[in-house]
Design an enzyme around this catalytic site. Structure first.
Site, PDB file in Angstrom:
ATOM      1  N   LEU A   1       0.859  -1.167   0.000  1.00 24.06           N
ATOM      2  CA  LEU A   1       0.000   0.000   0.000  1.00 24.06           C
ATOM      3  C   LEU A   1       0.901   1.225   0.000  1.00 24.06           C
ATOM      4  CD1 LEU A   1      -2.635  -0.949   2.749  1.00 24.06           C
ATOM      5  CD2 LEU A   1      -2.915  -1.117   0.272  1.00 24.06           C
ATOM      6  N   ASP A   2       0.479   2.295  -0.697  1.00 24.24           N
ATOM      7  CA  ASP A   2       1.230   3.547  -0.621  1.00 24.24           C
ATOM      8  C   ASP A   2       1.423   3.940   0.832  1.00 24.24           C
ATOM      9  OD1 ASP A   2       1.302   3.736  -3.331  1.00 24.24           O
ATOM     10  OD2 ASP A   2      -0.258   5.266  -3.500  1.00 24.24           O
ATOM     11  N   MET A   3       2.516   4.630   1.111  1.00 22.18           N
ATOM     12  CA  MET A   3       2.799   5.066   2.472  1.00 22.18           C
ATOM     13  C   MET A   3       1.605   5.812   3.073  1.00 22.18           C
ATOM     14  SD  MET A   3       5.898   7.474   3.901  1.00 22.18           S
ATOM     15  CE  MET A   3       5.254   8.984   3.153  1.00 22.18           C
ATOM     16  N   SER A   4       0.950   6.658   2.265  1.00 23.88           N
ATOM     17  CA  SER A   4      -0.128   7.501   2.781  1.00 23.88           C
ATOM     18  C   SER A   4      -1.465   6.772   2.875  1.00 23.88           C
ATOM     19  CB  SER A   4      -0.290   8.743   1.904  1.00 23.88           C
ATOM     20  OG  SER A   4       0.901   9.501   1.897  1.00 23.88           O
ATOM     21  N   THR A   5      -1.559   5.578   2.281  1.00 30.70           N
ATOM     22  CA  THR A   5      -2.803   4.804   2.296  1.00 30.70           C
ATOM     23  C   THR A   5      -2.844   3.899   3.514  1.00 30.70           C
ATOM     24  OG1 THR A   5      -2.845   4.821  -0.127  1.00 30.70           O
ATOM     25  CG2 THR A   5      -4.236   3.207   0.976  1.00 30.70           C
TER      26      THR A   5
END
Length: 559
Positions: free
Chosen positions: A406-410
């Site tokens: 998952l993206d860091m921000s997700t």
């Protein structure tokens, strides 16, 4: 060179008591300072008003016209610490490098008195000379004659070979018919046939030599012209290379310490080794260059997009954006030397103090609920990640551990395995797209329609990693199913099912005008920064590699 009084703009009323920032803006990841926002809004008011130049930015009522433009403002201190701001645009605007109220380019390639225009004229003269050589009627006739000579020679040689072949057949038939001849007659026949064979063989060789000589003369005639053309082409290449080298040397940038570096020197240390097209023409380098030349102290920077978005990359009208990585990062890294600059927030571990919640665990795998701003795997500068935490917590685990990312921000559900064999089996399910995933996002504003599919091919933006752009020529297929859940607080909550798994797929598909046309709340790459990226991996279903049972897990949406 523009006079400072022509491009120094007063800050709007009400900013007199605004505290100054402690340090200058880190241009690659920032939220604009209050003073920079005030300056940007003042410039935007000017862009909406009547101007002495014309550019519609694609903001006509019917949405047609040219696409928008990136603008920048730089708040500066001068004199007795009086504050003003400078304005700039990237590239050209209204087909000009010089417009009232804007700082000039670092180097004006359009300046009729500059070396570039002079060198360009000299190269153009050589180009005309080259075109004249290539269009010379005598050269064209020589090429046509060469082509005709080669064709006729081949035809004549082919006819002679056929005659030789026919002669050979006649001699074979004559020998077959000579069975009743006396020895004397047979000997005379053989002598005659042998003489004929030799005569034809030598005749073919003589003809071949004669034809080759004829072709050679035609080739030499063409070669005389082509040597002149080749020399002229080489001269033009050398002139172009010399002009390019001079641009790279004289297209120079100051920094806060008064040091100067040319464009070529700056980019020689990058992966590509040479400047990309348009390097140095963005707003930020123009603003800083002007400030350093005129002794103005940079206070705060902001860049914003004005107008219609390009077809490929995502730019929202009026939104602020960081400086690009490919063209600006090498230049600004030099120009900012000597300034106290905000820390790079990407070097600060965002996962510090956060914990991983284990939703499910058995001997084979874990289902993790990852917080937002938490890396799935170690990054270039930060090691703390789901991988590192699980590796420390389960030192006996084997294999890559993290099955997908998952993206860091997700935030949301993530699969982790304890054994290499289990990892392979789960990865196979991902490759076959048999793993089902549902995300939920909160997007800005309203969405047209209630559900559908988005098909927009994606590839990395070579000039601005890690941003992705839509590209029908070189992009990889990317498909997302979506459905509106509810409208809430002026925004829209949507469920997203990624059919493919491209980098930033959901973020781009939401933000792009041909997708939902609504960026995810808090998307600092394709929308506007906020407290967090409102994207959550809310549900996942897969077949357990050992028990072969279908398993599904859900995580409550935290926003």
């Amino acid at each position: 060179m523009a006079n400072p009084t022509d491009v120094l703009h007063p800050l709007p009323p009400g900013t007199e008591s605004t505290p100054l920032p402690d340090r200058f803006t880190f241009p690659f990841y920032y939220r604009p300072h209050t003073l920079a926002v005030a300056a940007a809004e003042d410039l935007q008011a000017h862009l909406r008003s009547d101007k002495s130049w014309d550019a519609d930015f694609g903001l006509d009522a019917d949405g047609t016209g040219r696409q928008g433009k990136m603008f920048g403002v730089l708040v500066v201190a001068h004199g007795d610490e009086e504050l003003s701001y400078l304005a700039a645009y990237s590239g050209k605007l209204a087909d000009s490098n010089h417009l009232p109220g804007f700082v000039p380019p670092v180097y004006d390639l359009l300046d009729e008195r500059g070396f570039y225009r002079s060198g360009e004229s000299e190269i153009n003269a050589v180009t005309l000379e080259l075109e004249a050589l290539q269009a010379n009627p005598a050269y064209i006739r020589a090429k046509q004659l060469l082509e005709t000579t080669r064709l006729e020679a081949e035809q004549e040689l082919q006819r002679e070979r056929q005659l030789v072949k026919a002669g050979k057949q006649r001699r074979r038939e004559a020998r077959e018919a000579a069975a009743d001849l006396s020895p004397t007659e047979l000997e005379a026949l053989e002598k005659r046939l042998a003489a004929e064979s030799i005569r034809q063989s030598y005749g073919l060789k003589d003809l071949k030599r004669a034809l080759e000589h004829r072709v050679q003369l035609a080739e030499e005639d063409v070669s005389r012209y082509e040597i002149a053309i080749s020399r002229t082409e080489k001269r033009r290449r050398e002139m172009s290379a010399a002009l390019q080298d001079r641009i790279f040397t004289e297209y120079a940038f100051l920094n806060a310490e008064g040091q100067t570096r040319g464009l070529g020197s700056i980019f020689s240390e990058t992966v590509f080794g040479v400047p990309p097209a348009g390097a140095g023409e963005c707003a930020a380098p123009k603003l800083l260059q002007y400030a350093f030349i005129h002794g103005l102290r940079p206070i705060a920077l902001a860049e914003f997009w004005w107008g219609q978005s390009p077809g490929s990359e995502i730019r929202q009208h009026g939104h602020y954006y960081p400086a690009c990585k490919g063209k600006c990062e090498p230049i600004l890294s030099h120009m900012l030397q000597g300034l106290e600059v905000d820390e790079n927030p990407l070097l600060v571990n965002p996962a510090r103090g956060k914990t991983l919640r284990i939703v499910y665990e058995d001997d084979d795998l874990l289902v993790i609920d990852k917080p937002h701003e938490f890396l799935s795997v170690p990054g270039k500068h930060i090691q703390d990640s789901v991988y590192q935490r699980i590796r420390g917590q389960y030192p006996e685990a084997t294999g890559p551990l993290v099955v997908h990312r998952l993206d860091m921000s997700t935030s949301g559900l993530l699969l982790v395995t304890k054994r290499k064999e289990v990892h392979k089996q789960l990865q196979r399910q991902f490759f076959r797209r048999s793993v089902e995933k549902r995300y939920q996002a909160l997007v800005v504003g309203a969405v047209a329609g209630t559900e559908g599919f988005i098909d927009l091919p994606l590839r990395g933006d070579l000039d601005d990693r890690p941003r992705q752009i839509v590209c029908s020529d070189h992009g990889k297929a990317a498909r997302t199913r979506w459905k509106v859940v509810e409208a809430t607080g002026g925004n829209t909550r949507v469920d997203l099912w990624p059919v493919t798994g491209r980098t930033h797929q959901l973020r781009v598909h939401c933000a792009h005008p041909e997708g939902l046309g609504a960026a995810i709340v808090g998307d600092d790459l394709y929308g506007q920064p906020d407290d967090r990226l409102c994207l959550h991996a809310a549900w996942i279903a897969f077949v357990h590699p050992t028990s072969r049972e279908r398993m599904a897990f859900e995580s409550s949406v935290p926003f």
